[in-house]
Scaffold this active site. Structure first.
Site, PDB file in Angstrom:
ATOM      1  CG  ASP A  90      13.607   6.544  -7.820  1.00 47.99           C
ATOM      2  OD1 ASP A  90      13.854   5.374  -7.469  1.00 47.99           O
ATOM      3  OD2 ASP A  90      12.728   7.234  -7.269  1.00 47.99           O
ATOM      4  CD  GLU A 157      11.188   3.578  -3.065  1.00 46.63           C
ATOM      5  OE1 GLU A 157      10.475   3.358  -2.072  1.00 46.63           O
ATOM      6  OE2 GLU A 157      12.186   4.324  -2.996  1.00 46.63           O
TER       7      GLU A 157
HETATM    8 ZN    ZN Z   1      15.178   3.269  -1.306  1.00 47.40          ZN
END
Ligand code: ZN
Length: 418
Positions: A90, A157
């Site tokens: 991401d 994340e």
């Molecule tokens: Zn990172």
């Protein structure tokens, strides 16, 4: 291992890495493409498709759509340990302000319905490129090591939900459980450097959702009942000091308010005040103590204000402490030192958090997590991760990250020297 055996073993690793490193043009191109087309947390469909296709092309068994857009690839290559390697898919809702030719101008509707600019401002594009490069290297060199590789490209994340989502969606019913986990992250150190150390490297982060309940009180005009807003505000103001006082000034513990909401339009009394706390610590005992103090202070303040009901307090883990297992990070540090020479440096503790350890799925799985540098800035501070100016140089960053990840795997899986 004696020094001469270590050097022999190390020579073998260096030989494997240099002989089997793939042409990195493909991975430079991948980096530029992904940098220009970033995807926000939880919406990484194109990026996931790109990495999955590349892993299939390399010959891995590939599973997709795990916990959202998570990808996991497997290579079973004889007897030996199972090693999990991880990178993140991401990007961030940040408007890129670099001058690189492959700059992102992308905007996306995020999963909350808001239109946002998107940028790979944390370096996950480089983390992915190096993991793919290392995967290609290890596939080509498979006669030189034995064991099983599990390659994880994790979604989401940045909001620290992706590792948990992959576990909950049955990651380990699709791929073998690892004996060891490895992760690396790009930071604004000089491009070409690698940094590792044993013990804690990233903070533990927890959240608490709190509700202070006010009116209506029975038998009293609601407008004359307890207003929960000043009570909640008082709590927010005292928590950091309360925790500091209990754990002592030398222990690392921060409590911050990350959201506050109370009242509804058109109603002349406030039924409750909600707030969200962010709690960061480094030691288990300090973390437990901080929770206890937070609970107690909230209850004390509510009691003193005569609120009609007990407050509601829910703690949730955002990211566990990231702490390197010395039996992995010490030998890996020695290999990095020998291979990268003066470009192998001591890793600094970073006041950030990661959900990487969550991939252990509640078991203790020893892991090593290290940093590699991508900065070309020679004077003044380099733009850090999450800065709109974060602009790592592609080389030698990509080659060094690829080598570091391959070396880390080979340190555990390459044949021992006779
Ligand atoms: Zn990172």
């Amino acid at each position: 291992m004696s020094q001469s055996r270590f050097l022999q073993f190390f020579d073998n690793l260096r030989h494997i890495v240099n002989q089997y490193r793939p042409e990195l043009d493909t991975y430079e191109e991948f980096y530029r493409q992904v940098h220009q087309d970033p995807e926000i947390s939880g919406m990484e469909s194109n990026t996931a498709m790109l990495v999955a296709n590349h892993l299939k092309l390399l010959g891995f068994e590939v599973h997709t759509g795990i916990g959202g857009h998570g990808v996991a690839a497997v290579l079973k290559n004889g007897r030996g340990k199972t090693i999990l390697m991880r990178a993140e898919l991401d990007a961030l809702p940040i408007l890129e302000q670099t001058e690189v030719p492959y700059k992102s101008t992308k905007r996306m509707i995020d999963r909350y319905g808001n239109e946002r600019p998107v940028m790979h401002a944390c370096g996950h594009d480089m983390n992915m490129a190096t993991l793919l490069g290392a995967s290609a290297l290890l596939m080509a060199a498979k006669r030189m090591w034995s064991g099983t590789l599990v390659i994880v490209f994790q979604p989401d994340e940045e909001e620290t939900g992706g590792a948990r989502a992959m576990i909950d969606d049955g990651l380990y019913s699709k791929v073998p459980k690892p004996h060891i986990m490895l992760g690396q992250h790009l930071v604004p150190l000089k491009s070409g450097t690698v940094a590792i150390r044993s013990g804690p490297v990233l903070l533990a982060a927890d959240s608490a959702n709190v509700r202070v309940i006010g009116g209506p009180c029975s038998g009293v005009n609601p407008q004359q009942c307890v207003d929960p807003i000043p009570v909640a505000m008082k709590i927010v103001l005292r928590l950091q000091d309360d925790v500091r006082e209990e754990v002592g000034p030398h222990e690392d513990a921060t409590v911050a308010c990350w959201g506050f909401h109370a009242g509804v339009p058109g109603n002349d009394y406030v039924a409750y005040a909600d707030f969200k706390l962010d709690i960061k610590t480094i030691k288990h005992a300090v973390r437990e103590k901080a929770f206890e103090v937070i609970r107690r202070s909230i209850h004390d303040e509510c009691k003193a204000a005569n609120v009609p009901q007990d407050p509601v307090i829910n703690f949730t883990v955002r990211a566990p402490l990231t702490t390197n297992e010395p039996s992995l990070s010490d030998p890996l540090g020695a290999v990095f030192q020998e291979y990268f020479q003066h470009d192998a440096v001591e890793m600094q503790f970073i006041r950030a958090c990661e959900d990487f350890p969550t991939l252990g799925a509640g078991r203790y799985v020893p892991y090593a997590y290290w940093n590699f540098g991508g900065s070309e800035v020679t004077e003044g501070p380099a733009p850090t991760n999450h800065s709109p100016f974060f602009a790592p140089s592609i080389q030698p960053t990509l080659r060094v990250g690829t080598d570091a990840m391959a070396l880390a795997v080979l340190t555990s899986l390459a044949a021992p020297v006779d």
